[in-house]
Design an enzyme around this catalytic site. Structure first.
Site, mmCIF file in Angstrom:
data_model
loop_
_atom_site.group_PDB
_atom_site.id
_atom_site.type_symbol
_atom_site.label_atom_id
_atom_site.label_comp_id
_atom_site.label_asym_id
_atom_site.label_seq_id
_atom_site.Cartn_x
_atom_site.Cartn_y
_atom_site.Cartn_z
ATOM 1 N N ALA A 129 -2.559 -0.834 13.528
ATOM 2 C CA ALA A 129 -2.644 -2.191 13.857
ATOM 3 C C ALA A 129 -3.509 -2.877 14.282
ATOM 4 O O ALA A 129 -4.504 -2.399 15.053
ATOM 5 C CB ALA A 129 -1.046 -2.371 14.667
ATOM 6 N N GLU A 146 -0.034 7.581 11.463
ATOM 7 C CA GLU A 146 1.186 7.550 11.292
ATOM 8 C C GLU A 146 1.557 7.794 9.826
ATOM 9 O O GLU A 146 2.387 8.398 9.358
ATOM 10 C CB GLU A 146 1.980 6.731 12.025
ATOM 11 C CG GLU A 146 1.764 7.014 13.552
ATOM 12 C CD GLU A 146 2.625 5.962 14.502
ATOM 13 O OE1 GLU A 146 3.595 6.180 15.090
ATOM 14 O OE2 GLU A 146 1.804 4.719 14.305
#
Length: 259
Positions: free
Chosen positions: A64, A112
């Site tokens: 992010a 992830e």
């Protein structure tokens, strides 16, 4: 589909490229695009395998963009957390074989994403980490759940609790990736595996994947064996089962229909 997620199809393989240079960070738009793209691929019976990689030579994905969390807005955090969860859950549930071609840094939500795939191929210069606690956050898209399953609790704690960054060779030795290849060749290796997977019955592969993934649910061996028998019988309702057996008996290459 957002330009942040590029899709290419080659025969029975789909290639998704995370395209948000310079670090291929995730945004609400790209996460939604990933989710929508995978849902569409699940409906495309001609696609048997999926390869995920990053644009450029340095980053698979840095996760992010921390600028989106700088103001501490709780509503935004909930929105982003749910978007990450939906996108990577969709990736995990892709009905075919998914392969991450880790072509560089895979950090936070980037790692992830790779862990949501079935198989990970890393280039020798790649580095991986879940550094969220270093900046007052935590992995919220499967990191704390998938990493211990892949590498064991000890290494998961080193990477998550101590913020340890590992290189490709260490990732291979602890089981985080399945193979390390020279720089620039992860996509080729991933496509090679995808081609191998495409020679399998897609109907069989989807059921095999369901069974393998079900082991994470803490089922007993008896439950797992029962599911195997049930899905084995279920295959006899498919065209692919008849095609596979008869192609073998007739000494020809099977023509899979994915139904």
């Amino acid at each position: 589909m957002s330009e942040l997620i590029q899709l290419e199809k080659r025969d029975h393989t789909a290639i998704i490229t995370i395209n948000n240079p310079p670090a291929n960070t995730w945004t609400l738009d790209s996460l939604k695009a990933l989710e929508d793209t995978i849902e569409a691929l699940n409906e495309d019976l001609n696609i048997f395998a999926l390869v995920v990689t990053g644009q450029g030579e340095k980053f698979f994905s840095a996760g992010a963009d921390l600028k989106s969390f700088a103001d501490g807005d709780i509503a935004n955090a909930e929105l982003m957390g749910k978007a990450f969860g939906r996108a990577f859950s969709a990736l995990s549930r892709f009905r075919g074989v998914s392969i991450a071609a880790v072509n560089g840094y895979a950090m936070g939500g980037g790692l992830e994403c790779a862990m949501a795939c079935d198989i990970r191929i890393a280039e020798e210069h790649a580095q991986m980490a879940l550094p969220e606690a270093t900046v007052g956050l935590l992995p919220c898209a499967g990191g704390t759940q998938n990493l211990p399953w892949l590498v064991g609790e000890g290494w998961a704690k080193r990477m998550i609790l101590c913020g340890e960054r590992i290189k490709a060779d260490k990732a291979l030795s602890i089981g985080l990736v399945e193979e390390v290849v020279p720089s620039g060749s992860a996509l080729d290796k991933a496509l090679e595996l995808a081609q191998m997977a495409s020679k399998q019955s897609p109907s069989s592969v989807a059921r095999c994947k369901t069974l393998v993934m079900s082991a994470r649910d803490g089922r007993s061996h008896d439950d797992g064996w029962r599911m195997e028998r049930e899905l084995f019988v279920d295959l006899f309702r498919t065209e692919d089962q008849r095609e596979g057996v008869n192609a073998f008996l007739e000494k020809r290459t099977p023509e899979w229909k994915n139904r």
